[in-house]
Design an enzyme around this catalytic site. Sequence first.
Site, PDB file in Angstrom:
ATOM      1  N   GLU A  77      -7.116  14.015  -8.660  1.00 22.55           N
ATOM      2  CA  GLU A  77      -7.035  13.191  -7.022  1.00 22.55           C
ATOM      3  C   GLU A  77      -6.782  14.543  -6.442  1.00 22.55           C
ATOM      4  OE1 GLU A  77      -3.429  12.207  -4.120  1.00 22.55           O
ATOM      5  OE2 GLU A  77      -2.836  12.051  -6.348  1.00 22.55           O
ATOM      6  N   ASP A  81     -10.853  14.509  -3.848  1.00 17.78           N
ATOM      7  CA  ASP A  81     -10.024  14.728  -2.021  1.00 17.78           C
ATOM      8  C   ASP A  81     -10.793  15.963  -1.289  1.00 17.78           C
ATOM      9  OD1 ASP A  81      -8.418  14.519   0.530  1.00 17.78           O
ATOM     10  OD2 ASP A  81      -8.144  16.899  -0.182  1.00 17.78           O
ATOM     11  N   ASN A 146      -5.152   7.169  -4.126  1.00 15.86           N
ATOM     12  CA  ASN A 146      -4.944   8.413  -5.029  1.00 15.86           C
ATOM     13  C   ASN A 146      -6.246   8.298  -5.497  1.00 15.86           C
ATOM     14  OD1 ASN A 146      -3.222   9.351  -3.105  1.00 15.86           O
ATOM     15  ND2 ASN A 146      -1.294   8.923  -4.447  1.00 15.86           N
ATOM     16  N   GLU A 149      -9.332   8.682  -4.688  1.00 13.25           N
ATOM     17  CA  GLU A 149      -9.999   9.804  -4.954  1.00 13.25           C
ATOM     18  C   GLU A 149     -10.255  10.570  -6.187  1.00 13.25           C
ATOM     19  OE1 GLU A 149      -8.388  11.696  -0.934  1.00 13.25           O
ATOM     20  OE2 GLU A 149      -7.213  11.656  -2.908  1.00 13.25           O
TER      21      GLU A 149
END
Length: 202
Positions: A77, A81, A146, A149
């Site tokens: 994650e 991101d 989440n 990502e």
Amino acid sequence: MRVSSLGNMQSKFIYLLQWTYWKVRLLFKHDRKSYLSLYYHLGIMANNIKLYQVALSHKSKSIVDENGHKLNNERLEFLGDAVLSMSVADYLFKHYKDEAEGMLTTTRIKLVNRQYLNKIALELHIDQLIRKERGVVSPKNNLMGNSLEAIIGAVYLDRGYIASCQFVVKWLIKSPEYLNMIVQTETNHKAKLMEWCQKKRK
């Protein structure tokens, strides 16, 4: 027009070759169902399915590797991101060549915010793929975003930056028309706010 059509034909031909090669390789995989499930859900032709299994594993359902380490989607994650932000910035910079930094930043924020990521993740039915204990709810209900990502992070590690950018453009940006609609919505909100402020001043 002919140049555009030729380019589209070449892209389709390359994709067909990649898909055929990937399908042949699947014949030698032990976990073919997982590879196919990922492809039919998200269009990902995975090389290493384990990355995506980790990406879809909440910490309540961590995978234990051969060394006894617990693996879940939190690290992916974090990586996803950063890849998402870079992919969106790259696309916006090239698509809006005459726009100022402020507009580009506002649009990028709109495309990477958690609410939008949750929405896209639900559209992709990622909730059907996530491994977690029953009753687990992430803070502010961001479990879907989440996981999305984390998947982007997995695509980056598995297939490289270009493939991860293509994934982001396909599912989050979708098309220039869709992106313009997002930008226009933001503009309309600002116009209404300015109108409201002007009325209050009178």
